[in-house]
Write an enzyme that holds these catalytic residues in place. Structure first.
Site, short mmCIF file in Angstrom:
data_model
loop_
_atom_site.label_atom_id
_atom_site.label_comp_id
_atom_site.label_asym_id
_atom_site.label_seq_id
_atom_site.Cartn_x
_atom_site.Cartn_y
_atom_site.Cartn_z
CB CYS A 36 -0.66 46.85 34.87
SG CYS A 36 -1.50 45.99 34.03
CB CYS A 44 -3.54 50.96 38.76
SG CYS A 44 -3.97 50.90 36.81
#
Length: 473
Positions: free
Chosen positions: A137, A457
Site C-alpha cells: 500500500c 501502513c
C-alpha cells in the site's frame, strides 16, 4: 459522534485503558471551513548542499469501487489517463520529463512494467525511461521517494511518479500442477509424449488459484489482522463505525465544496466521463450497526462499513528540483522533505507502520508533533487507524515495543484526515500515497499551515512517513 467516541474510550476495559486517551479530542473540523487560518511562520527544512525537491502538481482520476466504470479496462489504461490528466493540468512538455516511476501491487502480467506502457500510451518519448515499483500500500510512496532521490542526487531535474491499481480484473492462475503439466506439454515432441502427459491430468488440476488480500508469510488476511489489532488496543465496534462515518461525512463535505482539486475527469472508452469518486457514502450508525463481521465471525468488529473497499484508480505527481520549476515558470505547491520507511512483525504488528514511522520522521526533521499542521494518514480499516492513534499516545507501548522512552502522542483529530480518507475516498493500493501527499499540500495552503505529515501502513508489516512543507506563498 465526538461524545459517543469519548464515552466509549472512557469505558475501555483493562488492559486497554492505558491507551484510552488517544481520541478524546473533538471530532469536529468545521472551523477550518468557516474562517481563514492565519499562516504560521516556522523555519524552513531546507538543508545545505541538498537540492530542494518540489511538488509542482498532483492529480488522480476518480477512485471507483471495483466492478464499476473501469471494469473493462487494464491497469495501464488508468495510469495513462492519470498521466494525461497531469500533462493537461500542468502543460509540462513531455520531453522535459527525465524519468517516470509508478507503483502497483497486483500486477497484470502482460504489462508488468506498467509505468513504461502507460508512458508510451500517454505520448511520452520512447527515450524516456520508466520503471515500476511495488511495496504494497506504500507503492506510490516508494515511487515518489525514488523520484526525490533521483532529483536530490542530481541525476534528474523532472520526475513523474504515480501509482495504479485495477481490482476489477486481477490475475487468476491455473493450479501449479496444471501449469507444470502445460509447460511440460509444450515441450513434448511426439504425440505419445503429449498423450501420456494429458492422461496424468486429474480434476483437481483445474481448480484455479485466486488472489487474496493476505500475507504470504502468515497466510492471514489484512481484515483478520485489523480485527486482532483492534481487539488488542480495545477499539470497539462502535468506535470503528463512528470513525468510518466521520471519514465518509468529511469526504462528502470536501467533495461538495470542491476541495478535492486533485481529481481530473476521465472519459472511459465506450462509457460516460467519470468526474468524481463513487465510494463516498455517508450512512448512519444504525445502518452500519446492522452489518455482520466480515472476517472474524461471529464476534469480530471489522465490517464492510468500517473497512476500505476494493478500488480501481490511478494517480500521478510532477516532481522537480526547485531551480528547474522556477526556471520553467511554475509556482510549486510544496517541498517534499524528510521521509522514512519502517518494518515490523508482519503478524501482530502488520498495520502499525504509522506508529513506528511518525516519531522517526519527526526526529529526522527536527520537529515535534505540535509543529505539524496537517496530518494525512492512510485508512486501511477504521480499527487499524484507531489502534495506531492509541499506540502513538501510549508511553507503555513506546517503552515496551518501540524501545522509546516516551510516546510521540496522537495527532489531534481537528488536523487529521479532515477531507476524508481511504475508507471513503477509496484505496487503489498502488495509488494512495500520491493522494495523501497532494491532499496534504492542498490542505496546507487552504488552512494556512506550513508542515504536513503523511503516513501509511503496508502489507508485510511495513510503513512510511514523510514531511511535506508548504511552498512560500
Amino acid at each position: 459522534m465526538s461524545s459517543m467516541l469519548s464515552s466509549a474510550l472512557r469505558n475501555l476495559p483493562v488492559p486497554s485503558a492505558w491507551a484510552a486517551g488517544a481520541l478524546t479530542r473533538s471530532l469536529s473540523c468545521s472551523s477550518q471551513f468557516q474562517s481563514a487560518v492565519q499562516p504560521k511562520t516556522k523555519k524552513t527544512l531546507s538543508k545545505s548542499g541538498v537540492k530542494n525537491v518540489v511538488v509542482v502538481e498532483g492529480v488522480r482520476i476518480p477512485f471507483l469501487q471495483s466492478g464499476t466504470s473501469y471494469a473493462d479496462l487494464m491497469p495501464h489504461d488508468l495510469a495513462r489517463a492519470a498521466l494525461q490528466g497531469l500533462l493537461t493540468r500542468t502543460s509540462v512538455p513531455r520531453d522535459v520529463v527525465d524519468y517516470i516511476v509508478y507503483g502497483t501491487v497486483i500486477q497484470e502480467v502482460k504489462t508488468s512494467n506498467v509505468a513504461r506502457e502507460a508512458a508510451l500510451g500517454a505520448g511520452f518519448s520512447d527515450k524516456t525511461p520508466a520503471h515500476t515499483v511495488t511495496m504494497a500500500c506504500i507503492s506510490s510512496n516508494q515511487a515518489m521517494t525514488t523520484g526525490v532521490g533521483m532529483i536530490a542526487a542530481g541525476q534528474c531535474d523532472v520526475v513523474v511518479a504515480g501509482g495504479v491499481e485495477l481490482m476489477s480484473d486481477v490475475p487468476i492462475r491455473h493450479s501449479r500442477k496444471m501449469r507444470k503439466t502445460m509447460l511440460t506439454l509444450n515441450r513434448a515432441k511426439t504425440l505419445g509424449q503429449k498423450l501420456s502427459l494429458i492422461s496424468k491430468i486429474r480434476p483437481d488440476y483445474f481448480a484455479p488459484e485466486l488472489p487474496a488480500v493476505a500475507e504470504f508469510s502468515t497466510s492471514e488476511t489484512m481484515g483478520h489482522s485489523a480485527d486482532r489489532l483492534a481487539a488488542a488496543f480495545g477499539v470497539s465496534r462502535r468506535e470503528q463505525d463512528e470513525y468510518a462515518l466521520r471519514s465518509h461525512t468529511l469526504a462528502k463535505k470536501a467533495q461538495d465544496e470542491g476541495l478535492l482539486q486533485d481529481v481530473v475527469p476521465f472519459k472511459v472508452p465506450g462509457k460516460d466521463t467519470v468526474t468524481k469518486d463513487n465510494g463516498i457514502r455517508p450512512s448512519s450508525m444504525e445502518q452500519m450497526g446492522k452489518l455482520k463481521p466480515a472476517f472474524v465471525k461471529p464476534y469480530g468488529t471489522v465490517t464492510a462499513a468500517n473497512s476500505s473497499f476494493l478500488t480501481d484508480g490511478a494517480s500521478a505527481i510532477l516532481l522537480m528540483s526547485e531551480e528547474k520549476a522556477l526556471a520553467m515558470g511554475y509556482k510549486p505547491k510544496a517541498y517534499l522533505r524528510d521521509f522514512v520507511y519502517v518494518s515490523q512483525d508482519p503478524k501482530d504488528q502488520l498495520l502499525l507502520g504509522p506508529t513506528y514511522a511518525t516519531p522517526k520522521v519527526l526526529e529526522k526533521a527536527g520537529l515535534s508533533l505540535s509543529d505539524i499542521d496537517v496530518f494525512e494518514f492512510h485508512e486501511a480499516f477504521a480499527g487499524q487507524i484507531l489502534a495506531n492513534l492509541k499506540a502513538m499516545d501510549s508511553d507503555w507501548f513506546a517503552q515496551n515495543y518501540m524501545g522509546r522512552k516516551a510516546k510521540v502522542g496522537a495527532p489531534p483529530l481537528d488536523k487529521f484526515n479532515t477531507w476524508g480518507g481511504s475508507l471513503s475516498l477509496g484505496h487503489p493500493f498502488g495509488a494512495t500515497g500520491c493522494r495523501l501527499v497532494i491532499t496534504a499540500a492542498h490542505r496546507l495552503k487552504k488552512e494556512g499551515g506550513q508542515y504536513g505529515l503523511v503516513a501509511a501502513c503496508a502489507a508485510g508489516g511495513q510503513g512510511h512517513a514523510m514531511i511535506v512543507e508548504l511552498y512560500p506563498q
